[in-house]
Design a protein around this motif. Sequence first.
Motif, PDB file in Angstrom:
ATOM      1  N   ASN A  32      -3.647  -8.836  -1.829  1.00 20.37           N
ATOM      2  CA  ASN A  32      -2.875  -9.393  -0.717  1.00 20.37           C
ATOM      3  C   ASN A  32      -3.783  -9.984   0.352  1.00 20.37           C
ATOM      4  O   ASN A  32      -3.422 -10.972   0.996  1.00 20.37           O
ATOM      5  CB  ASN A  32      -1.993  -8.310  -0.098  1.00 20.37           C
ATOM      6  CG  ASN A  32      -0.961  -7.780  -1.081  1.00 20.37           C
ATOM      7  OD1 ASN A  32      -0.538  -8.482  -1.988  1.00 20.37           O
ATOM      8  ND2 ASN A  32      -0.567  -6.530  -0.913  1.00 20.37           N
ATOM      9  N   PHE A  33      -4.908  -9.357   0.593  1.00 20.51           N
ATOM     10  CA  PHE A  33      -5.876  -9.877   1.549  1.00 20.51           C
ATOM     11  C   PHE A  33      -7.250  -9.353   1.187  1.00 20.51           C
ATOM     12  O   PHE A  33      -7.398  -8.277   0.598  1.00 20.51           O
ATOM     13  CB  PHE A  33      -5.522  -9.512   2.997  1.00 20.51           C
ATOM     14  CG  PHE A  33      -5.370  -8.040   3.258  1.00 20.51           C
ATOM     15  CD1 PHE A  33      -4.123  -7.445   3.222  1.00 20.51           C
ATOM     16  CD2 PHE A  33      -6.480  -7.256   3.545  1.00 20.51           C
ATOM     17  CE1 PHE A  33      -3.980  -6.084   3.465  1.00 20.51           C
ATOM     18  CE2 PHE A  33      -6.344  -5.894   3.790  1.00 20.51           C
ATOM     19  CZ  PHE A  33      -5.095  -5.303   3.735  1.00 20.51           C
ATOM     20  N   ASP A  52      -5.672 -14.255   3.488  1.00 20.62           N
ATOM     21  CA  ASP A  52      -4.444 -13.471   3.353  1.00 20.62           C
ATOM     22  C   ASP A  52      -3.386 -14.375   2.742  1.00 20.62           C
ATOM     23  O   ASP A  52      -3.709 -15.243   1.936  1.00 20.62           O
ATOM     24  CB  ASP A  52      -4.022 -12.877   4.699  1.00 20.62           C
ATOM     25  CG  ASP A  52      -3.829 -13.921   5.783  1.00 20.62           C
ATOM     26  OD1 ASP A  52      -3.786 -13.547   6.968  1.00 20.62           O
ATOM     27  OD2 ASP A  52      -3.736 -15.126   5.449  1.00 20.62           O
ATOM     28  N   SER A  53      -2.138 -14.191   3.116  1.00 17.82           N
ATOM     29  CA  SER A  53      -1.067 -14.983   2.524  1.00 17.82           C
ATOM     30  C   SER A  53      -1.029 -16.417   3.048  1.00 17.82           C
ATOM     31  O   SER A  53      -0.298 -17.247   2.513  1.00 17.82           O
ATOM     32  CB  SER A  53       0.281 -14.305   2.778  1.00 17.82           C
ATOM     33  OG  SER A  53       0.506 -14.160   4.171  1.00 17.82           O
ATOM     34  N   ASP A 108      -5.603   0.020   0.540  1.00 15.17           N
ATOM     35  CA  ASP A 108      -6.371  -0.645   1.591  1.00 15.17           C
ATOM     36  C   ASP A 108      -7.766  -0.038   1.503  1.00 15.17           C
ATOM     37  O   ASP A 108      -7.953   1.121   1.849  1.00 15.17           O
ATOM     38  CB  ASP A 108      -5.733  -0.391   2.954  1.00 15.17           C
ATOM     39  CG  ASP A 108      -6.378  -1.213   4.059  1.00 15.17           C
ATOM     40  OD1 ASP A 108      -5.769  -1.341   5.134  1.00 15.17           O
ATOM     41  OD2 ASP A 108      -7.497  -1.722   3.852  1.00 15.17           O
TER      42      ASP A 108
END
Length: 120
Positions: A32-33, A52-53, A108
């Motif tokens: 995602n990032f 990121d997105s 994360d």
Amino acid sequence: QVQLVESGGGLVQAGGSLRLSCAASGIISSINFMGWYRQAPGKQRELVAVFDSSVEPKYADSVKDRFTISRNNSKNTVYLQMNSLKPEDTAVYYCNLGGIVPSRGLVDVWGQGTLVTVSS
């Protein structure tokens, strides 16, 4: 288990350049990032640059036009090219990844950090 391995830190004179690398190991379903943070002595950790997105990567204002983040998606690796380094760029630089890992879901993950020292 996902691990991040950073490399490329060191000592450089003001005005010089360094290139940091961060490789993610382990099975990752999706990212995602992924990007870089830094923490200078006595200061809070701050964002440097991240994918990121968004279509384009994000940069801290203090590093725009000097630092460039890039990536190799096939290797789950990000790079940080740092040019025109200043003494105030001295910090421990951390790689950070957020994504989905099979059997664990959202993760994360932080790297161990690599020290960048810029002398005046």
